[in-house]
Write a protein that holds these residues in place. Sequence first.
Motif, PDB file in Angstrom:
ATOM      1  N   TRP A   1       5.666   5.460  10.677  1.00 44.01           N
ATOM      2  CA  TRP A   1       4.365   4.862  10.089  1.00 44.01           C
ATOM      3  C   TRP A   1       4.547   3.923   8.795  1.00 44.01           C
ATOM      4  O   TRP A   1       4.126   2.986   8.631  1.00 44.01           O
ATOM      5  CB  TRP A   1       3.221   5.819  10.042  1.00 44.01           C
ATOM      6  N   LEU A   2       5.398   4.576   8.069  1.00 41.54           N
ATOM      7  CA  LEU A   2       5.668   3.815   6.513  1.00 41.54           C
ATOM      8  C   LEU A   2       6.308   3.036   6.571  1.00 41.54           C
ATOM      9  O   LEU A   2       7.694   2.850   7.099  1.00 41.54           O
ATOM     10  CB  LEU A   2       5.900   5.273   5.581  1.00 41.54           C
ATOM     11  N   PRO A   3       5.865   1.588   6.204  1.00 39.30           N
ATOM     12  CA  PRO A   3       6.696   0.554   6.327  1.00 39.30           C
ATOM     13  C   PRO A   3       7.765   0.581   5.206  1.00 39.30           C
ATOM     14  O   PRO A   3       7.649   0.933   4.253  1.00 39.30           O
ATOM     15  CB  PRO A   3       5.608  -0.639   6.010  1.00 39.30           C
ATOM     16  N   ASP A   4       8.651  -0.299   5.655  1.00 38.55           N
ATOM     17  CA  ASP A   4       9.952  -0.510   4.538  1.00 38.55           C
ATOM     18  C   ASP A   4       9.425  -1.274   3.442  1.00 38.55           C
ATOM     19  O   ASP A   4       9.929  -0.981   2.399  1.00 38.55           O
ATOM     20  CB  ASP A   4      11.217  -1.221   5.296  1.00 38.55           C
ATOM     21  N   THR A   5       8.743  -2.329   3.593  1.00 37.11           N
ATOM     22  CA  THR A   5       8.007  -3.277   2.640  1.00 37.11           C
ATOM     23  C   THR A   5       6.947  -3.940   3.015  1.00 37.11           C
ATOM     24  O   THR A   5       6.327  -3.638   4.176  1.00 37.11           O
ATOM     25  CB  THR A   5       9.223  -4.656   2.137  1.00 37.11           C
ATOM     26  N   PRO A   6       6.143  -4.384   1.924  1.00 36.06           N
ATOM     27  CA  PRO A   6       4.717  -5.188   2.610  1.00 36.06           C
ATOM     28  C   PRO A   6       4.956  -6.134   3.670  1.00 36.06           C
ATOM     29  O   PRO A   6       3.976  -6.396   4.570  1.00 36.06           O
ATOM     30  CB  PRO A   6       4.297  -5.805   1.238  1.00 36.06           C
ATOM     31  N   MET A   7       6.108  -6.705   3.667  1.00 38.50           N
ATOM     32  CA  MET A   7       6.427  -7.818   4.567  1.00 38.50           C
ATOM     33  C   MET A   7       6.369  -7.350   6.018  1.00 38.50           C
ATOM     34  O   MET A   7       6.066  -8.282   6.866  1.00 38.50           O
ATOM     35  CB  MET A   7       7.674  -8.732   4.388  1.00 38.50           C
ATOM     36  N   ASN A   8       6.739  -6.235   6.273  1.00 37.56           N
ATOM     37  CA  ASN A   8       6.646  -5.779   7.606  1.00 37.56           C
ATOM     38  C   ASN A   8       5.831  -4.613   7.867  1.00 37.56           C
ATOM     39  O   ASN A   8       6.106  -3.936   8.813  1.00 37.56           O
ATOM     40  CB  ASN A   8       8.295  -5.239   8.048  1.00 37.56           C
ATOM     41  N   ALA A   9       4.555  -4.546   7.032  1.00 38.22           N
ATOM     42  CA  ALA A   9       3.715  -3.767   7.346  1.00 38.22           C
ATOM     43  C   ALA A   9       3.044  -3.927   8.476  1.00 38.22           C
ATOM     44  O   ALA A   9       2.104  -5.038   8.597  1.00 38.22           O
ATOM     45  CB  ALA A   9       2.776  -3.592   6.199  1.00 38.22           C
ATOM     46  N   LYS A  10       2.813  -3.175   9.451  1.00 36.42           N
ATOM     47  CA  LYS A  10       2.130  -3.379  10.794  1.00 36.42           C
ATOM     48  C   LYS A  10       0.569  -3.525  10.478  1.00 36.42           C
ATOM     49  O   LYS A  10      -0.062  -4.125  11.513  1.00 36.42           O
ATOM     50  CB  LYS A  10       2.396  -2.285  11.884  1.00 36.42           C
ATOM     51  N   PHE A  11       0.057  -2.794   9.761  1.00 39.51           N
ATOM     52  CA  PHE A  11      -1.336  -2.689   9.262  1.00 39.51           C
ATOM     53  C   PHE A  11      -1.945  -3.599   8.766  1.00 39.51           C
ATOM     54  O   PHE A  11      -3.273  -3.748   8.399  1.00 39.51           O
ATOM     55  CB  PHE A  11      -1.566  -1.193   8.847  1.00 39.51           C
ATOM     56  N   LEU A  12      -1.012  -4.762   8.108  1.00 44.09           N
ATOM     57  CA  LEU A  12      -1.791  -6.122   7.551  1.00 44.09           C
ATOM     58  C   LEU A  12      -1.492  -7.181   8.302  1.00 44.09           C
ATOM     59  O   LEU A  12      -0.414  -7.352   9.002  1.00 44.09           O
ATOM     60  CB  LEU A  12      -0.794  -5.783   6.109  1.00 44.09           C
ATOM     61  N   THR A  13      -2.477  -7.812   8.117  1.00 45.18           N
ATOM     62  CA  THR A  13      -2.185  -9.432   8.617  1.00 45.18           C
ATOM     63  C   THR A  13      -1.492 -10.064   7.927  1.00 45.18           C
ATOM     64  O   THR A  13      -0.823 -10.023   6.483  1.00 45.18           O
ATOM     65  CB  THR A  13      -3.748  -9.889   8.706  1.00 45.18           C
ATOM     66  N   THR A  14      -1.053 -11.343   8.086  1.00 46.19           N
ATOM     67  CA  THR A  14      -0.026 -12.099   7.394  1.00 46.19           C
ATOM     68  C   THR A  14      -0.967 -12.528   6.290  1.00 46.19           C
ATOM     69  O   THR A  14      -0.074 -12.792   4.899  1.00 46.19           O
ATOM     70  CB  THR A  14       0.266 -13.442   8.379  1.00 46.19           C
ATOM     71  N   GLU A  15      -2.080 -12.971   6.339  1.00 46.60           N
ATOM     72  CA  GLU A  15      -2.837 -13.439   4.956  1.00 46.60           C
ATOM     73  C   GLU A  15      -2.993 -12.139   4.209  1.00 46.60           C
ATOM     74  O   GLU A  15      -2.924 -12.387   2.782  1.00 46.60           O
ATOM     75  CB  GLU A  15      -4.208 -13.701   5.467  1.00 46.60           C
ATOM     76  N   GLU A  16      -3.003 -11.164   4.693  1.00 48.16           N
ATOM     77  CA  GLU A  16      -3.124  -9.707   3.971  1.00 48.16           C
ATOM     78  C   GLU A  16      -1.633  -9.672   2.959  1.00 48.16           C
ATOM     79  O   GLU A  16      -1.889  -9.310   1.873  1.00 48.16           O
ATOM     80  CB  GLU A  16      -3.382  -8.370   4.342  1.00 48.16           C
ATOM     81  N   LYS A  17      -0.665  -9.769   3.611  1.00 43.65           N
ATOM     82  CA  LYS A  17       0.555  -9.699   3.319  1.00 43.65           C
ATOM     83  C   LYS A  17       0.789 -10.737   1.850  1.00 43.65           C
ATOM     84  O   LYS A  17       1.456 -10.508   0.905  1.00 43.65           O
ATOM     85  CB  LYS A  17       1.787  -9.718   4.309  1.00 43.65           C
ATOM     86  N   VAL A  18       0.489 -12.027   2.364  1.00 43.32           N
ATOM     87  CA  VAL A  18       0.592 -13.078   1.339  1.00 43.32           C
ATOM     88  C   VAL A  18      -0.295 -12.631   0.153  1.00 43.32           C
ATOM     89  O   VAL A  18       0.510 -12.842  -1.330  1.00 43.32           O
ATOM     90  CB  VAL A  18       0.234 -14.423   1.935  1.00 43.32           C
ATOM     91  N   ALA A  19      -1.470 -12.230   0.237  1.00 39.71           N
ATOM     92  CA  ALA A  19      -2.376 -11.831  -1.025  1.00 39.71           C
ATOM     93  C   ALA A  19      -1.784 -10.754  -1.516  1.00 39.71           C
ATOM     94  O   ALA A  19      -1.683 -10.659  -2.882  1.00 39.71           O
ATOM     95  CB  ALA A  19      -3.681 -11.385  -0.234  1.00 39.71           C
ATOM     96  N   GLN A  20      -1.310  -9.692  -0.976  1.00 36.27           N
ATOM     97  CA  GLN A  20      -0.579  -8.571  -1.687  1.00 36.27           C
ATOM     98  C   GLN A  20       0.601  -8.918  -2.539  1.00 36.27           C
ATOM     99  O   GLN A  20       0.486  -8.470  -3.553  1.00 36.27           O
ATOM    100  CB  GLN A  20      -0.471  -7.378  -0.560  1.00 36.27           C
ATOM    101  N   LEU A  21       1.592 -10.019  -1.964  1.00 35.17           N
ATOM    102  CA  LEU A  21       2.659 -10.206  -2.579  1.00 35.17           C
ATOM    103  C   LEU A  21       2.434 -10.827  -3.972  1.00 35.17           C
ATOM    104  O   LEU A  21       3.106 -10.968  -4.962  1.00 35.17           O
ATOM    105  CB  LEU A  21       3.677 -10.927  -1.808  1.00 35.17           C
ATOM    106  N   ASN A  22       1.334 -11.832  -3.822  1.00 34.86           N
ATOM    107  CA  ASN A  22       0.833 -12.693  -4.876  1.00 34.86           C
ATOM    108  C   ASN A  22       0.192 -11.766  -5.899  1.00 34.86           C
ATOM    109  O   ASN A  22       0.514 -11.997  -7.345  1.00 34.86           O
ATOM    110  CB  ASN A  22      -0.139 -13.720  -4.478  1.00 34.86           C
ATOM    111  N   HIS A  23      -0.458 -10.938  -5.467  1.00 35.72           N
ATOM    112  CA  HIS A  23      -1.301 -10.046  -6.373  1.00 35.72           C
ATOM    113  C   HIS A  23      -0.126  -9.078  -7.233  1.00 35.72           C
ATOM    114  O   HIS A  23      -0.387  -9.012  -8.442  1.00 35.72           O
ATOM    115  CB  HIS A  23      -2.021  -9.141  -5.539  1.00 35.72           C
ATOM    116  N   VAL A  24       1.076  -8.759  -6.659  1.00 35.31           N
ATOM    117  CA  VAL A  24       1.980  -7.952  -7.502  1.00 35.31           C
ATOM    118  C   VAL A  24       3.233  -8.814  -8.049  1.00 35.31           C
ATOM    119  O   VAL A  24       3.867  -8.244  -8.931  1.00 35.31           O
ATOM    120  CB  VAL A  24       2.520  -6.931  -6.525  1.00 35.31           C
ATOM    121  N   SER A  25       3.203  -9.959  -8.061  1.00 39.75           N
ATOM    122  CA  SER A  25       4.061 -10.862  -8.540  1.00 39.75           C
ATOM    123  C   SER A  25       4.013 -10.723  -9.877  1.00 39.75           C
ATOM    124  O   SER A  25       5.057 -10.939 -10.805  1.00 39.75           O
ATOM    125  CB  SER A  25       3.982 -12.156  -7.920  1.00 39.75           C
TER     126      SER A  25
END
Length: 533
Positions: free
Chosen positions: A259-283
């Motif tokens: 269950w635990l993803p390697d990185t936010p980019m391959n998290a199954k529980f996030l949509t593509t939009e959520e992944k992009v938003a999360q990466l921009n947020h932590v940048s």
Amino acid sequence: MSGKAGHPEKLERVEQVEETGSDEGKSPKVVGESNSITSEELKDDNLDPAASFLFIHKDVDTSHIDISKLRHKIDRNVVSIMAACFIMQFLDKAVYNYTAVMGIKKDLKLKGNEFSHIASAYAVAHLLMQVPNAFLIQKFPASKWLSTCVFGWGIVTICTAFVNDFAGMLTTRVFLAICEATIAPSLMLITAQWYTKSEQAPRFAIWHCAPGVGQILGGLLSFAFQDIPRDGRYLVGWRLMFIVLGVLTMFVGALTFLWLPDTPMNAKFLTTEEKVAQLNHVSVNMTGISNSKAQYWQIMEALKDPQIYLLVFPGIFSSMSSGLTGTYSTTLIHDLGYKNKQTSLLNMPTGITGIITNLTVGFGIRRTSNRWMWAVGLTVPGIIGASILSFLPQPNKIGSLIGIYMVPAIYTITTVVQQWSMSNVSGHTKRAFMAGMMAACHGIGNIIGPQTFQAKDKAKGYLPAKITVLATQAMCAVLFVILWQYYLWENRIRDRKERQVALEDDTGGVALTTEQSWAGLTDKKNPRFRYIY
């Protein structure tokens, strides 16, 4: 911090003010678009994979993403798994504390300081494993390496139930330490992948509540398994306890792997939009997500960095002191005159202390920053508790229990120092090395700490060990004040240089570039990096 994810440059400004808690650490205003990535920049081998992901999905609209809701979603799917891993790690390690009142010394025919030697052997193996572990957690996905080790130490815990002498217990504890050595570095790096610096503090606090939860659950398990009759029909209580914990640990390891993803980019529980938003947020952290390419010059930079030592020594001192509750609290309580089952229950409040202080400090840092003040404050209960234990006229059961219950606040210092190091150390290799260093602190402290509890000091109530707690906490307080002043000095120098550049270029500010966000620059090499304190 709530807000929409479509404006990373606005988030960057808010984070800079929030993190430092002071105008001294605030960068000049940002101009231009933050984190714009070009195809040429993608050819850089040092660039974080997150940059490639953002480039591929640069046209994705994230204006509708609520960062607050996204953060809670990540909490449910990531922090909960990390907390479960840490609870099992502490339980598997700390039940050794409870076996002291469950007959293990008699069953294994332990003599003199052999019980302490086993605890120290665990710490030595844990320390030595940090060297290869620092390489492995960068080379392989942290979550996969973590889950493999969790499953492995579950097997070792089961094997512990079948040892019959000092050598057997020593061997299993060494192998347990080898498997468990990755837990803290892995959780530190995984947490830093998902959250901004101020958001990390309460998340570190949540999974660092595990030792407190472990003390409580361990007390209940010890109480329950002491009812197993010693008539030869069953394995004795402490052996059955190790088997049950081993099976549970293997289950948690398998769950983590799946269950635990390697990185936010391959998290199954996030949509593509959520992944992009999360990466921009932590940048805005400027610490990146992951990169498997080792850059050994960053290790040399770390060894020359003053902040490393100002973080490492408090880590060692707090680990030395936390041994009082981690390995010997049951011994101290039992020596007050309580029976075995009473001792198991009376040790549980030490876990409650750890939970309360972790959550209070973690969420307090999120709201106020001022990590140095919280860290100094945490030394006070330890100093008072150790003073009570050392100098209170005996016999005084209630007073001694109060002292024992105050000392576990010390463990929260480890929480603060680990989160501080992940926020203020940048560069993929340097940060992996620092995570290993912080775990090594725990090992060094736990090598020295148990040796202050000598059998010959029992008649004196283990006075040398109690005084050690008092002295180390006083030294921690001094080092935290020095670290605060160092960060202030560094930030002022960087602010002056950046203002000068802005004046010479007549821009009024300096844009946050892709290189500064995702190229894995160290905190020393990145002129935009500001230390939080």
